[in-house]
Motif scaffolding. Sequence first.
Motif, PDB file in Angstrom:
ATOM      1  N   ARG A  25     112.869  38.353  22.232  1.00  0.00           N
ATOM      2  CA  ARG A  25     113.541  37.994  21.111  1.00  0.00           C
ATOM      3  C   ARG A  25     113.882  38.854  20.198  1.00  0.00           C
ATOM      4  NH1 ARG A  25     115.032  33.196  21.252  1.00  0.00           N
ATOM      5  NH2 ARG A  25     115.636  33.320  19.188  1.00  0.00           N
ATOM      6  N   GLU A  26     113.635  40.232  20.528  1.00  0.00           N
ATOM      7  CA  GLU A  26     113.716  41.354  19.620  1.00  0.00           C
ATOM      8  C   GLU A  26     112.997  41.041  18.267  1.00  0.00           C
ATOM      9  OE1 GLU A  26     115.560  43.993  20.214  1.00  0.00           O
ATOM     10  OE2 GLU A  26     115.999  43.273  22.181  1.00  0.00           O
ATOM     11  N   TRP A  27     111.528  40.712  18.575  1.00  0.00           N
ATOM     12  CA  TRP A  27     110.544  40.599  17.543  1.00  0.00           C
ATOM     13  C   TRP A  27     109.622  41.886  17.879  1.00  0.00           C
ATOM     14  CZ3 TRP A  27     108.947  34.856  17.470  1.00  0.00           C
ATOM     15  CH2 TRP A  27     109.968  34.023  16.848  1.00  0.00           C
ATOM     16  N   HIS A  28     109.552  42.686  17.202  1.00  0.00           N
ATOM     17  CA  HIS A  28     108.652  43.996  17.274  1.00  0.00           C
ATOM     18  C   HIS A  28     107.241  43.548  17.024  1.00  0.00           C
ATOM     19  CE1 HIS A  28     112.597  45.750  16.961  1.00  0.00           C
ATOM     20  NE2 HIS A  28     111.968  46.995  17.101  1.00  0.00           N
ATOM     21  N   LEU A  29     106.536  44.093  17.977  1.00  0.00           N
ATOM     22  CA  LEU A  29     105.103  43.697  18.138  1.00  0.00           C
ATOM     23  C   LEU A  29     104.016  44.739  18.494  1.00  0.00           C
ATOM     24  CD1 LEU A  29     104.085  42.973  21.082  1.00  0.00           C
ATOM     25  CD2 LEU A  29     105.918  41.433  21.006  1.00  0.00           C
ATOM     26  N   VAL A  30     103.011  44.521  17.862  1.00  0.00           N
ATOM     27  CA  VAL A  30     101.780  45.546  18.210  1.00  0.00           C
ATOM     28  C   VAL A  30     100.622  44.698  18.837  1.00  0.00           C
ATOM     29  CG1 VAL A  30     102.231  47.257  16.605  1.00  0.00           C
ATOM     30  CG2 VAL A  30     100.787  45.308  15.911  1.00  0.00           C
ATOM     31  N   PRO A  31      99.752  45.191  19.510  1.00  0.00           N
ATOM     32  CA  PRO A  31      98.304  44.455  19.908  1.00  0.00           C
ATOM     33  C   PRO A  31      97.261  44.682  18.545  1.00  0.00           C
ATOM     34  CG  PRO A  31      98.471  46.678  20.898  1.00  0.00           C
ATOM     35  CD  PRO A  31      99.742  46.671  20.239  1.00  0.00           C
ATOM     36  N   LEU A  32      96.986  43.653  18.477  1.00  0.00           N
ATOM     37  CA  LEU A  32      95.790  43.445  17.359  1.00  0.00           C
ATOM     38  C   LEU A  32      94.424  43.337  17.981  1.00  0.00           C
ATOM     39  CD1 LEU A  32      97.507  40.630  14.908  1.00  0.00           C
ATOM     40  CD2 LEU A  32      97.699  43.292  14.933  1.00  0.00           C
ATOM     41  N   ARG A  33      93.605  43.508  17.273  1.00  0.00           N
ATOM     42  CA  ARG A  33      92.085  43.279  17.363  1.00  0.00           C
ATOM     43  C   ARG A  33      91.777  41.840  17.603  1.00  0.00           C
ATOM     44  NH1 ARG A  33      88.961  47.929  18.763  1.00  0.00           N
ATOM     45  NH2 ARG A  33      89.733  49.608  17.672  1.00  0.00           N
ATOM     46  N   TYR A  34      90.816  41.657  18.390  1.00  0.00           N
ATOM     47  CA  TYR A  34      90.589  40.140  18.735  1.00  0.00           C
ATOM     48  C   TYR A  34      88.940  39.897  18.591  1.00  0.00           C
ATOM     49  CZ  TYR A  34      89.069  42.773  22.819  1.00  0.00           C
ATOM     50  OH  TYR A  34      88.564  43.430  23.819  1.00  0.00           O
ATOM     51  N   PRO A  35      88.613  38.652  18.468  1.00  0.00           N
ATOM     52  CA  PRO A  35      87.174  38.323  18.373  1.00  0.00           C
ATOM     53  C   PRO A  35      86.242  38.482  19.491  1.00  0.00           C
ATOM     54  CG  PRO A  35      88.524  36.471  18.168  1.00  0.00           C
ATOM     55  CD  PRO A  35      89.374  37.522  18.249  1.00  0.00           C
ATOM     56  N   ILE A  36      85.361  38.868  19.388  1.00  0.00           N
ATOM     57  CA  ILE A  36      83.885  38.819  20.363  1.00  0.00           C
ATOM     58  C   ILE A  36      82.929  38.274  19.707  1.00  0.00           C
ATOM     59  CG2 ILE A  36      82.803  40.410  22.071  1.00  0.00           C
ATOM     60  CD1 ILE A  36      85.046  42.481  21.968  1.00  0.00           C
ATOM     61  N   ASN A  37      82.349  37.341  20.455  1.00  0.00           N
ATOM     62  CA  ASN A  37      81.181  36.520  19.863  1.00  0.00           C
ATOM     63  C   ASN A  37      81.178  36.460  18.410  1.00  0.00           C
ATOM     64  OD1 ASN A  37      80.058  36.593  22.492  1.00  0.00           O
ATOM     65  ND2 ASN A  37      79.452  38.639  22.094  1.00  0.00           N
ATOM     66  N   GLY A  38      82.244  36.113  17.708  1.00  0.00           N
ATOM     67  CA  GLY A  38      82.258  35.885  16.089  1.00  0.00           C
ATOM     68  C   GLY A  38      82.544  36.842  15.386  1.00  0.00           C
ATOM     69  N   GLY A  83     100.491  40.676  17.221  1.00  0.00           N
ATOM     70  CA  GLY A  83     100.815  41.013  15.809  1.00  0.00           C
ATOM     71  C   GLY A  83     102.412  40.985  16.027  1.00  0.00           C
ATOM     72  N   ILE A  84     103.167  40.176  14.998  1.00  0.00           N
ATOM     73  CA  ILE A  84     104.681  40.417  15.069  1.00  0.00           C
ATOM     74  C   ILE A  84     104.882  41.113  13.595  1.00  0.00           C
ATOM     75  CG2 ILE A  84     106.842  39.104  15.121  1.00  0.00           C
ATOM     76  CD1 ILE A  84     105.430  37.129  17.242  1.00  0.00           C
ATOM     77  N   VAL A  85     105.698  42.137  13.619  1.00  0.00           N
ATOM     78  CA  VAL A  85     106.301  42.520  12.307  1.00  0.00           C
ATOM     79  C   VAL A  85     107.349  41.894  11.877  1.00  0.00           C
ATOM     80  CG1 VAL A  85     107.211  44.767  11.376  1.00  0.00           C
ATOM     81  CG2 VAL A  85     105.579  44.855  13.273  1.00  0.00           C
ATOM     82  N   THR A  86     107.309  41.549  10.538  1.00  0.00           N
ATOM     83  CA  THR A  86     108.208  40.780   9.907  1.00  0.00           C
ATOM     84  C   THR A  86     109.268  41.576   9.055  1.00  0.00           C
ATOM     85  OG1 THR A  86     106.510  40.439   8.066  1.00  0.00           O
ATOM     86  CG2 THR A  86     106.509  38.638   9.480  1.00  0.00           C
ATOM     87  N   GLY A  87     110.131  40.923   8.539  1.00  0.00           N
ATOM     88  CA  GLY A  87     111.266  41.576   8.118  1.00  0.00           C
ATOM     89  C   GLY A  87     112.580  41.794   8.652  1.00  0.00           C
ATOM     90  N   GLN A  88     113.336  42.946   8.115  1.00  0.00           N
ATOM     91  CA  GLN A  88     114.573  43.286   8.965  1.00  0.00           C
ATOM     92  C   GLN A  88     114.538  43.737  10.320  1.00  0.00           C
ATOM     93  OE1 GLN A  88     117.787  42.687   7.534  1.00  0.00           O
ATOM     94  NE2 GLN A  88     116.448  41.320   5.920  1.00  0.00           N
ATOM     95  N   VAL A  89     113.434  44.434  10.594  1.00  0.00           N
ATOM     96  CA  VAL A  89     113.180  44.996  11.828  1.00  0.00           C
ATOM     97  C   VAL A  89     113.231  43.832  13.009  1.00  0.00           C
ATOM     98  CG1 VAL A  89     110.810  45.328  11.800  1.00  0.00           C
ATOM     99  CG2 VAL A  89     112.065  46.708  13.275  1.00  0.00           C
ATOM    100  N   SER A  90     112.463  42.731  12.741  1.00  0.00           N
ATOM    101  CA  SER A  90     112.331  41.442  13.681  1.00  0.00           C
ATOM    102  C   SER A  90     113.483  40.520  13.356  1.00  0.00           C
ATOM    103  CB  SER A  90     110.979  41.078  13.590  1.00  0.00           C
ATOM    104  OG  SER A  90     110.208  42.068  14.216  1.00  0.00           O
ATOM    105  N   GLY A  91     113.912  40.485  12.106  1.00  0.00           N
ATOM    106  CA  GLY A  91     114.959  39.442  11.755  1.00  0.00           C
ATOM    107  C   GLY A  91     114.199  38.259  11.331  1.00  0.00           C
TER     108      GLY A  91
END
Length: 181
Positions: A25-38, A83-91
């Motif tokens: 969809r042309e949404w720029h993204l990055v991998p984010l940290r995630y939970p492990i055991n809370g 994580g999806i980057v907001t603003g003009q880069v992703s529209g």
Amino acid sequence: MIWRIGWLVMNDGIMMDHALRYAAREWHLVPLRYPINGRCSCGKQNCPTPAKHPRTSNGLKDATTDSEQIREWWQRWSDANIGIVTGQVSGIVVVDVDAGKGGIESWAELQDIHRRIDTLKSLTGGGGMHLWFQAPAEELKSTAGTIAPGIDTRAEGGYVVAPPSLHISGQRYAWERKDHD
């Protein structure tokens, strides 16, 4: 402009598949940290943004729509949140309604005053919601609490956690289903 995307109401499948769909969809993204055991996978005892900050060394500067890069990231970190980057880069611009800071009540009051808004909505794992809009032609800045208590905007320089990412609470972010869509 308000819009809907039919396939986005699905939240089953693996994280890489969803990341690739967002990138298509042309949404720029990055991998984010995630939970492990809370706790956050970064390992910091008092992580200020658990399971919500970028895994990559350059953070949002690494955001991409490149499918090869996305495959590489999710092969390395299969549980990474998205994580999806907001603003003009992703529209896109996102209104972030934080339940823990009175955002739900503030949003209800704003709708009573101005009118109800029907747009793409995702539910956060913390009881709040993200309201997704197409970015206008002019750049908007991200805000924190300036509209009303518990309501932030994610625009230029910002990002949001996207479904089906896992919140630190153990709940998944999810697209709101609409029976009429």
